[in-house]
Design a protein around this motif. Structure first.
Motif, PDB file in Angstrom:
ATOM      1  N   ARG A  36       0.856  -1.187   0.000  1.00 51.59           N
ATOM      2  CA  ARG A  36       0.000   0.000   0.000  1.00 51.59           C
ATOM      3  C   ARG A  36       0.894   1.239   0.000  1.00 51.59           C
ATOM      4  NH1 ARG A  36      -4.688   1.113   3.707  1.00 51.59           N
ATOM      5  NH2 ARG A  36      -3.107   1.141   5.359  1.00 51.59           N
ATOM      6  N   LEU A  37       0.633   2.161  -0.925  1.00 52.70           N
ATOM      7  CA  LEU A  37       1.428   3.379  -1.039  1.00 52.70           C
ATOM      8  C   LEU A  37       0.771   4.523  -0.272  1.00 52.70           C
ATOM      9  CD1 LEU A  37       2.348   3.490  -4.849  1.00 52.70           C
ATOM     10  CD2 LEU A  37       3.530   2.298  -2.991  1.00 52.70           C
ATOM     11  N   ARG A  38       1.590   5.265   0.459  1.00 56.13           N
ATOM     12  CA  ARG A  38       1.134   6.477   1.142  1.00 56.13           C
ATOM     13  C   ARG A  38       1.346   7.642   0.195  1.00 56.13           C
ATOM     14  NH1 ARG A  38      -1.421   9.787   3.942  1.00 56.13           N
ATOM     15  NH2 ARG A  38      -0.946  10.264   6.125  1.00 56.13           N
ATOM     16  N   TRP A  39       0.295   8.473   0.006  1.00 52.54           N
ATOM     17  CA  TRP A  39       0.402   9.600  -0.923  1.00 52.54           C
ATOM     18  C   TRP A  39      -0.206  10.859  -0.325  1.00 52.54           C
ATOM     19  CZ3 TRP A  39      -4.121  11.954  -2.274  1.00 52.54           C
ATOM     20  CH2 TRP A  39      -5.298  11.208  -2.117  1.00 52.54           C
ATOM     21  N   TRP A  40       0.223  12.011  -0.875  1.00 53.19           N
ATOM     22  CA  TRP A  40      -0.265  13.322  -0.458  1.00 53.19           C
ATOM     23  C   TRP A  40      -0.447  14.203  -1.694  1.00 53.19           C
ATOM     24  CZ3 TRP A  40       3.679  10.598   1.619  1.00 53.19           C
ATOM     25  CH2 TRP A  40       3.630  10.266   2.984  1.00 53.19           C
ATOM     26  N   GLU A  41      -1.404  15.115  -1.647  1.00 55.05           N
ATOM     27  CA  GLU A  41      -1.609  16.076  -2.734  1.00 55.05           C
ATOM     28  C   GLU A  41      -1.496  17.491  -2.178  1.00 55.05           C
ATOM     29  OE1 GLU A  41      -4.960  15.801  -5.775  1.00 55.05           O
ATOM     30  OE2 GLU A  41      -5.546  17.579  -4.606  1.00 55.05           O
ATOM     31  N   TYR A  42      -0.716  18.338  -2.864  1.00 53.49           N
ATOM     32  CA  TYR A  42      -0.507  19.731  -2.458  1.00 53.49           C
ATOM     33  C   TYR A  42      -0.883  20.667  -3.607  1.00 53.49           C
ATOM     34  CZ  TYR A  42       2.332  18.035   1.486  1.00 53.49           C
ATOM     35  OH  TYR A  42       2.769  17.407   2.627  1.00 53.49           O
ATOM     36  N   GLY A  43      -1.092  21.928  -3.253  1.00 59.47           N
ATOM     37  CA  GLY A  43      -1.286  22.943  -4.282  1.00 59.47           C
ATOM     38  C   GLY A  43      -2.708  23.045  -4.786  1.00 59.47           C
ATOM     39  N   ASN A  44      -2.830  23.384  -6.070  1.00 58.41           N
ATOM     40  CA  ASN A  44      -4.113  23.618  -6.711  1.00 58.41           C
ATOM     41  C   ASN A  44      -4.730  22.297  -7.165  1.00 58.41           C
ATOM     42  OD1 ASN A  44      -6.266  24.338  -8.322  1.00 58.41           O
ATOM     43  ND2 ASN A  44      -5.127  25.793  -9.579  1.00 58.41           N
TER      44      ASN A  44
END
Length: 362
Positions: A36-44
């Motif tokens: 399982r991959l840990r991910w994050w989203e930043y910005g617009n």
């Protein structure tokens, strides 16, 4: 004598254009085979997508990595590759049998597409990677050029055997007889004290292959606390070596606490790096340079520290020469007065300027 005006680090301070922000959203993605991959989203959230590929292999992501990008323009995706950071299983916490199984370059390339699909990135994206991340970015672009709008690469790592020998072998075989002998090329020339710590941990009779000697330690299953402590010490020394020489002006004690300070993080980096290095990055010899024709249509931007000892500039020069030979010279090739780390002042300025200057995606 007053040495207070000497630089104590080359790490970026005021060079950042964009503040540290919190992630818009984050989560885990099941990519199969128990990972399982840990991910994050930043910005617009509606901005131009950027897929950020961290180094190591096994280095993991950090929120700081989102600061290269204008948050009003870009949608930045960070994730921890298999076996490291907050992805599951973690090699240091769950063991190599779980975390290093189904953990190859091809698996990581496929994971990028799985993450694209899960996050509903349907068009082209910018792919941004440094060190091992540059290797992975190039392999991804070679195999999936239709998904790549541009490549932004820092601290080029081609993954050749000679490059690993430069970093980890050097004069190790003759160190016991002549620790200051310049018998082979290597990063040890500029960092003799840190090199001595790396080499002295390994008995003289095993120094003919330093990478193999350390891998034996990383692969063992500790039978007791003493063996576990021994393994942790080896991992800290291995990781501290890379951490110390990543900056043109090394920080005090050569350690970046954010990445290398914790024993389990160091063991994670060490075990995954040793796994990939022992298997030649799971790539055929010369794979990247022999396939650059497949990325000839992708604008490629390269930033490389002139004083980089982790990935000497010869690797960037080889890539530039190969691209030029197929009629696709880099859109930019910036040589900074810096070492290897993405977090050095001049490198931060160069990478941010490239991202700010990219033409908008249509």
């Amino acid at each position: 004598m007053d040495f207070s005006r000497l630089l104590t680090t080359s790490k970026a301070t005021t060079e950042w254009s964009y503040p540290q922000a919190s992630a818009n959203r984050d989560g885990y993605l099941d990519v199969g085979a128990g990972h399982r991959l840990r991910w994050w989203e930043y910005g617009n959230p509606d901005g131009e997508p950027v897929m950020y590929l961290h180094g190591g292999p096994g280095g993991g992501s950090s929120p700081l990595m989102a600061r290269f990008f204008d948050p009003k323009r870009y949608r930045v995706i960070l994730f921890d590759q298999r076996g490291c950071g907050e992805s599951e299983p973690n090699v240091a916490k769950d063991g190599p049998a779980a975390a290093l199984t189904n953990n190859t370059t091809s698996d990581l390339v496929d994971d990028i597409n799985r993450l694209r699909d899960a996050l509903k990135i349907t068009g082209k994206m910018h792919v941004f990677g440094g060190s091992w991340g540059s290797t992975l970015a190039l392999v991804y672009a070679i195999r999936h050029p239709q998904h790549v709008a541009s490549l932004i690469l820092r601290g080029i790592f081609i993954g050749g055997r000679e490059d690993l020998l430069y970093l980890y072998q050097g004069n190790a075989a003759t160190f016991a007889q002549d620790p200051f002998g310049l018998t082979e090329p290597g990063a040890y020339v500029a960092y003799p004290d840190e090199w001595a710590e790396l080499i002295n941990f390994i008995p003289p009779e095993k120094r003919g292959d330093i990478m193999a000697a350390y891998k034996t330690i990383f692969d063992m299953v500790p039978a007791n606390e003493a063996e576990r402590d021994f393994q942790f010490r080896a991992a800290m020394i291995w990781s501290d070596w890379e951490g110390a020489i990543s900056y043109m002006v090394p920080m005090e004690a050569g350690r970046d606490p954010g990445k290398f300070g914790a024993a389990h993080v160091a063991l994670c980096v060490a075990q995954i790096e040793a796994h990939y290095f022992a298997n030649d990055m799971f790539l055929d010899t010369g794979y990247i340079l022999n396939n650059v024709d497949k990325i000839a249509g992708i604008p490629t931007h390269i930033v490389h520290g002139r004083f980089d000892q982790v990935c000497p500039m010869t690797q960037a020069s080889q890539l530039v020469a190969a691209l030029t030979k197929v009629g696709a010279p880099p859109a930019s090739f910036i040589k900074t007065n810096a070492g290897h780390s993405a977090m050095e002042g001049q490198t931060v300025l160069a990478l941010t300027a490239i991202m700010d200057g990219l033409p908008p995606l249509k």
